[in-house]
Design an enzyme around this catalytic site. Sequence first.
Site, PDB file in Angstrom:
ATOM      1  N   ARG A  52      -8.807  23.425  38.655  1.00  0.00           N
ATOM      2  CA  ARG A  52      -7.864  24.506  38.338  1.00  0.00           C
ATOM      3  C   ARG A  52      -6.544  23.977  37.801  1.00  0.00           C
ATOM      4  NH1 ARG A  52      -8.760  27.233  44.056  1.00  0.00           N
ATOM      5  NH2 ARG A  52      -8.543  25.020  44.422  1.00  0.00           N
ATOM      6  N   SER A  75     -10.445  30.762  47.592  1.00  0.00           N
ATOM      7  CA  SER A  75     -11.048  31.549  48.676  1.00  0.00           C
ATOM      8  C   SER A  75     -10.016  31.806  49.770  1.00  0.00           C
ATOM      9  CB  SER A  75     -12.246  30.803  49.266  1.00  0.00           C
ATOM     10  OG  SER A  75     -13.249  30.655  48.286  1.00  0.00           O
TER      11      SER A  75
END
Length: 163
Positions: A93, A131
């Site tokens: 990311r 998450s």
Amino acid sequence: MAHEPIAVYPGSFDPIHMGHMAIIQRASLLFPRLVVAILDNTGKDTLFTPLERVDMMREIVADNEAVEVRRFTGLLVNLMRQIDATIIIRGMRAVSDFEYEFQMALMNRRLYPDVETVFLTAEEEYTYLSSRLVKEVAALGGDVSGLVPETVRVRLEHRLGRS
Ligand code: PNS
């Protein structure tokens, strides 16, 4: 022709979010067989049990024939040897992911020299997604629709006692 490498996309997936979905989608275009390997980290504090995570993932990838879902315990490289897989897929990311990912890639290569880790860049719109954040926002009553598949959103609400 050399046989097609089997790729494994490992993770906790607690729960799966749209960033994971994008990686699965793109990896399955690159590799004809992609195994999504869900870590059975019993003892770790997860919101969903390993079986629930496998269940959700199977439901979500049901129409992608290239993708198989498995649960694993112990070392990832042991699973890879078992199923004759040589590629590890990981999403990257931001720079903050780099150190952890780099250490894992090198350790996995040391444990299993045949292995190659392939990093796919996350979709721009999901670079902030994790998450942990999804769980936090959902637990505090925030709206996570669009950030996770619909089935995950429904199960999150149920688990958090909001439906
Ligand atoms: O996306 P995640 O949840 O950070 O995934 C971490 C995962 C599951 C890929 C990693 O913890 C792992 O592979 N665990 C299995 C144990 C293992 O093989 N450890 C050595 C890796 S260097």
